[in-house]
Write a protein that holds these residues in place. Structure first.
Motif, PDB file in Angstrom:
ATOM      1  N   GLY A  98       0.870  -1.230   0.045  1.00  0.00           N
ATOM      2  CA  GLY A  98       0.118  -0.248  -0.160  1.00  0.00           C
ATOM      3  C   GLY A  98       0.902   1.300   0.021  1.00  0.00           C
ATOM      4  O   GLY A  98       0.580   2.239  -0.794  1.00  0.00           O
ATOM      5  N   ALA A  99       1.813   1.379   0.718  1.00  0.00           N
ATOM      6  CA  ALA A  99       3.070   2.397   0.870  1.00  0.00           C
ATOM      7  C   ALA A  99       3.560   2.549  -0.565  1.00  0.00           C
ATOM      8  O   ALA A  99       3.503   3.708  -0.980  1.00  0.00           O
ATOM      9  CB  ALA A  99       3.863   2.223   1.887  1.00  0.00           C
ATOM     10  N   ILE A 100       3.667   1.603  -1.019  1.00  0.00           N
ATOM     11  CA  ILE A 100       4.350   1.577  -2.561  1.00  0.00           C
ATOM     12  C   ILE A 100       3.453   2.276  -3.438  1.00  0.00           C
ATOM     13  O   ILE A 100       3.953   3.091  -4.208  1.00  0.00           O
ATOM     14  CB  ILE A 100       4.969   0.235  -2.811  1.00  0.00           C
ATOM     15  CG1 ILE A 100       6.257  -0.139  -2.151  1.00  0.00           C
ATOM     16  CG2 ILE A 100       5.361   0.181  -4.548  1.00  0.00           C
ATOM     17  CD1 ILE A 100       6.654  -1.479  -2.066  1.00  0.00           C
ATOM     18  N   ALA A 101       2.255   1.874  -3.424  1.00  0.00           N
ATOM     19  CA  ALA A 101       1.272   2.354  -4.246  1.00  0.00           C
ATOM     20  C   ALA A 101       1.159   4.066  -4.127  1.00  0.00           C
ATOM     21  O   ALA A 101       1.119   4.698  -5.136  1.00  0.00           O
ATOM     22  CB  ALA A 101      -0.009   2.078  -4.177  1.00  0.00           C
ATOM     23  N   ARG A 102       1.198   4.609  -3.026  1.00  0.00           N
ATOM     24  CA  ARG A 102       1.325   5.840  -2.666  1.00  0.00           C
ATOM     25  C   ARG A 102       2.594   6.675  -3.068  1.00  0.00           C
ATOM     26  O   ARG A 102       2.229   7.617  -3.551  1.00  0.00           O
ATOM     27  CB  ARG A 102       1.004   6.136  -1.001  1.00  0.00           C
ATOM     28  CG  ARG A 102       0.720   7.498  -0.760  1.00  0.00           C
ATOM     29  CD  ARG A 102       0.636   7.653   0.832  1.00  0.00           C
ATOM     30  NE  ARG A 102       0.723   9.139   1.327  1.00  0.00           N
ATOM     31  CZ  ARG A 102       0.195   9.384   2.577  1.00  0.00           C
ATOM     32  NH1 ARG A 102       0.169   8.459   3.270  1.00  0.00           N
ATOM     33  NH2 ARG A 102       0.110  10.754   2.733  1.00  0.00           N
ATOM     34  N   VAL A 103       3.660   6.056  -2.864  1.00  0.00           N
ATOM     35  CA  VAL A 103       4.741   7.049  -3.216  1.00  0.00           C
ATOM     36  C   VAL A 103       4.847   6.840  -4.766  1.00  0.00           C
ATOM     37  O   VAL A 103       5.247   7.778  -5.420  1.00  0.00           O
ATOM     38  CB  VAL A 103       6.141   6.168  -2.616  1.00  0.00           C
ATOM     39  CG1 VAL A 103       5.980   6.428  -1.168  1.00  0.00           C
ATOM     40  CG2 VAL A 103       6.316   4.953  -3.257  1.00  0.00           C
ATOM     41  N   MET A 104       4.278   5.826  -5.462  1.00  0.00           N
ATOM     42  CA  MET A 104       4.167   5.659  -6.872  1.00  0.00           C
ATOM     43  C   MET A 104       3.693   6.884  -7.412  1.00  0.00           C
ATOM     44  O   MET A 104       3.814   7.552  -8.353  1.00  0.00           O
ATOM     45  CB  MET A 104       3.843   4.505  -7.623  1.00  0.00           C
ATOM     46  CG  MET A 104       4.623   3.417  -7.371  1.00  0.00           C
ATOM     47  SD  MET A 104       3.948   1.730  -7.837  1.00  0.00           S
ATOM     48  CE  MET A 104       3.811   1.984  -9.528  1.00  0.00           C
ATOM     49  N   LEU A 154      -5.216  -6.012  -2.076  1.00  0.00           N
ATOM     50  CA  LEU A 154      -6.436  -5.193  -1.908  1.00  0.00           C
ATOM     51  C   LEU A 154      -7.015  -5.490  -0.615  1.00  0.00           C
ATOM     52  O   LEU A 154      -8.249  -5.114  -0.225  1.00  0.00           O
ATOM     53  CB  LEU A 154      -7.488  -5.758  -3.012  1.00  0.00           C
ATOM     54  CG  LEU A 154      -7.024  -5.368  -4.485  1.00  0.00           C
ATOM     55  CD1 LEU A 154      -8.115  -5.987  -5.323  1.00  0.00           C
ATOM     56  CD2 LEU A 154      -7.057  -3.612  -4.545  1.00  0.00           C
ATOM     57  N   SER A 155      -6.136  -5.820   0.627  1.00  0.00           N
ATOM     58  CA  SER A 155      -6.486  -6.017   1.660  1.00  0.00           C
ATOM     59  C   SER A 155      -6.735  -4.564   2.708  1.00  0.00           C
ATOM     60  O   SER A 155      -6.318  -3.564   1.941  1.00  0.00           O
ATOM     61  CB  SER A 155      -5.295  -6.803   2.635  1.00  0.00           C
ATOM     62  OG  SER A 155      -4.251  -6.049   2.799  1.00  0.00           O
ATOM     63  N   PRO A 156      -7.676  -4.686   3.486  1.00  0.00           N
ATOM     64  CA  PRO A 156      -7.897  -3.442   4.404  1.00  0.00           C
ATOM     65  C   PRO A 156      -6.450  -2.847   4.535  1.00  0.00           C
ATOM     66  O   PRO A 156      -6.365  -1.450   4.608  1.00  0.00           O
ATOM     67  CB  PRO A 156      -8.764  -3.854   5.354  1.00  0.00           C
ATOM     68  CG  PRO A 156      -9.382  -4.926   5.005  1.00  0.00           C
ATOM     69  CD  PRO A 156      -8.418  -5.615   4.130  1.00  0.00           C
ATOM     70  N   GLU A 157      -5.428  -3.392   4.943  1.00  0.00           N
ATOM     71  CA  GLU A 157      -4.271  -2.670   5.435  1.00  0.00           C
ATOM     72  C   GLU A 157      -3.436  -1.939   4.105  1.00  0.00           C
ATOM     73  O   GLU A 157      -3.267  -0.932   4.360  1.00  0.00           O
ATOM     74  CB  GLU A 157      -3.282  -3.816   5.834  1.00  0.00           C
ATOM     75  CG  GLU A 157      -3.778  -4.444   7.346  1.00  0.00           C
ATOM     76  CD  GLU A 157      -4.622  -5.786   6.987  1.00  0.00           C
ATOM     77  OE1 GLU A 157      -4.955  -5.913   5.769  1.00  0.00           O
ATOM     78  OE2 GLU A 157      -4.558  -6.543   7.852  1.00  0.00           O
ATOM     79  N   ALA A 158      -3.538  -2.872   3.034  1.00  0.00           N
ATOM     80  CA  ALA A 158      -2.747  -2.052   1.970  1.00  0.00           C
ATOM     81  C   ALA A 158      -3.709  -1.014   1.430  1.00  0.00           C
ATOM     82  O   ALA A 158      -3.055   0.064   0.985  1.00  0.00           O
ATOM     83  CB  ALA A 158      -2.712  -3.344   0.919  1.00  0.00           C
ATOM     84  N   LEU A 159      -4.839  -0.986   1.221  1.00  0.00           N
ATOM     85  CA  LEU A 159      -5.872   0.242   0.893  1.00  0.00           C
ATOM     86  C   LEU A 159      -5.604   1.295   1.802  1.00  0.00           C
ATOM     87  O   LEU A 159      -5.859   2.384   1.163  1.00  0.00           O
ATOM     88  CB  LEU A 159      -7.420  -0.491   0.539  1.00  0.00           C
ATOM     89  CG  LEU A 159      -7.518  -1.358  -0.444  1.00  0.00           C
ATOM     90  CD1 LEU A 159      -9.045  -2.001  -0.195  1.00  0.00           C
ATOM     91  CD2 LEU A 159      -7.271  -0.905  -1.559  1.00  0.00           C
ATOM     92  N   LYS A 160      -5.706   1.164   3.120  1.00  0.00           N
ATOM     93  CA  LYS A 160      -5.562   2.062   4.218  1.00  0.00           C
ATOM     94  C   LYS A 160      -4.107   2.959   3.725  1.00  0.00           C
ATOM     95  O   LYS A 160      -3.999   4.095   3.926  1.00  0.00           O
ATOM     96  CB  LYS A 160      -5.437   1.532   5.506  1.00  0.00           C
ATOM     97  CG  LYS A 160      -5.357   2.767   6.720  1.00  0.00           C
ATOM     98  CD  LYS A 160      -5.665   2.149   7.862  1.00  0.00           C
ATOM     99  CE  LYS A 160      -5.411   3.055   8.967  1.00  0.00           C
ATOM    100  NZ  LYS A 160      -5.704   2.637  10.441  1.00  0.00           N
ATOM    101  N   MET A 161      -2.826   1.938   3.609  1.00  0.00           N
ATOM    102  CA  MET A 161      -1.746   2.739   3.413  1.00  0.00           C
ATOM    103  C   MET A 161      -1.590   3.326   2.025  1.00  0.00           C
ATOM    104  O   MET A 161      -0.741   4.475   2.222  1.00  0.00           O
ATOM    105  CB  MET A 161      -0.560   1.644   3.708  1.00  0.00           C
ATOM    106  CG  MET A 161      -0.392   1.172   4.832  1.00  0.00           C
ATOM    107  SD  MET A 161       0.275   2.502   5.984  1.00  0.00           S
ATOM    108  CE  MET A 161       1.733   2.890   5.257  1.00  0.00           C
ATOM    109  N   ALA A 162      -2.422   2.980   1.160  1.00  0.00           N
ATOM    110  CA  ALA A 162      -2.354   3.530  -0.323  1.00  0.00           C
ATOM    111  C   ALA A 162      -3.009   5.013  -0.290  1.00  0.00           C
ATOM    112  O   ALA A 162      -2.690   5.711  -1.028  1.00  0.00           O
ATOM    113  CB  ALA A 162      -2.903   2.465  -1.466  1.00  0.00           C
TER     114      ALA A 162
END
Length: 246
Positions: A20-26, A44-52
């Protein structure tokens, strides 16, 4: 230079927070193509989506593939990141000097490859890349978090696109990596057949050939020529055997 055709490839990422964090910095730095090789978590887990945060569309459009070779299909340039400082014969480059090379043919796909959080990329996976970058860190603590490493590289890539326009000389048409890989497989098969390679040492010896050709930067026509040579050798060997059997 353009980031449109650049793929960020994550090999077997295990942490949804990292993905998720990687999607955000991208998204922060203008990259959008995320490829996940055999992910060990749900992107697409809640954790990944929250970090994105506001980059959920990058997770939703991420391509999931089974192998690194699939992730590199169609790419003509690939750089792998590694944390190795020794026992690797290929020179490691600084991201700032190496990464602009990925953008020299903006109309063709290129890839920046990141390994697993705990052990990075295997030798076999590193063999798919043409160049290798190492992010220099403090000697007292060398290890970088995966998302941090991606962020540093994405920042450096974004800076390439903001440099003043300069005259660019025409670039040679590099062969797609999957096409070169087919040549390597054909070469290995022939070298085993004629006894130049032995099964127990074939992998390490083929690494030398890969390193040689990666430095050369094979063009599409050159790969076709090399494969033609191999086919001719195969034909000659078959005819010689058939003649001896008469």
């Amino acid at each position: 230079m353009s980031l449109a055709g650049l793929r960020i490839v994550l090999v077997e990422p295990a942490g949804p927070l990292n993905v998720g964090a990687i999607a955000r910095v991208m998204k922060n730095f203008g990259l959008h193509n995320l490829i996940l090789v055999n992910p060990q978590c749900d992107p697409l887990s809640p954790e990944a989506l929250k970090m994105a945060v506001h980059a959920k569309e990058i997770l939703e459009s991420a391509v999931v593939v089974a192998t690194l070779l699939e992730a590199l299909h169609g790419c003509v340039r690939a750089i792998a990141t590694t944390g190795r400082l020794s026992s690797w014969e290929i020179p490691l480059e600084n991201p700032r000097t190496a990464l602009p090379w990925l953008l020299e043919e903006p109309e063709k796909p290129a890839a920046l490859i990141f390994g697993r959080e705990d052990r990075g990329l295997s030798n076999e996976e590193l063999n798919y890349a043409q160049r290798f970058v190492f992010i220099p860190t403090n000697q007292n603590y060398l290890s970088l978090n995966l998302a941090t490493a991606v962020a540093i590289c994405c920042y450096e890539l974004s800076q390439c696109t903001q440099q003043p326009e300069t005259q660019v000389l025409p670039q040679s048409e590099l062969a797609p990596l999957d096409v070169v890989e087919t040549y390597y497989q054909q070469l290995e098969s022939l070298l085993l057949k004629i006894g130049y390679l032995y099964p127990h040492t074939a992998t390490s010896r083929m690494e030398k050939f890969r390193q040689l050709y990666n430095r050369a930067g094979l063009q599409t026509g050159e790969v076709a020529m090399l494969r033609g040579i191999l086919r001719q050798v195969e034909w000659a060997l078959k005819n010689e055997r058939d003649g001896e059997n008469l």
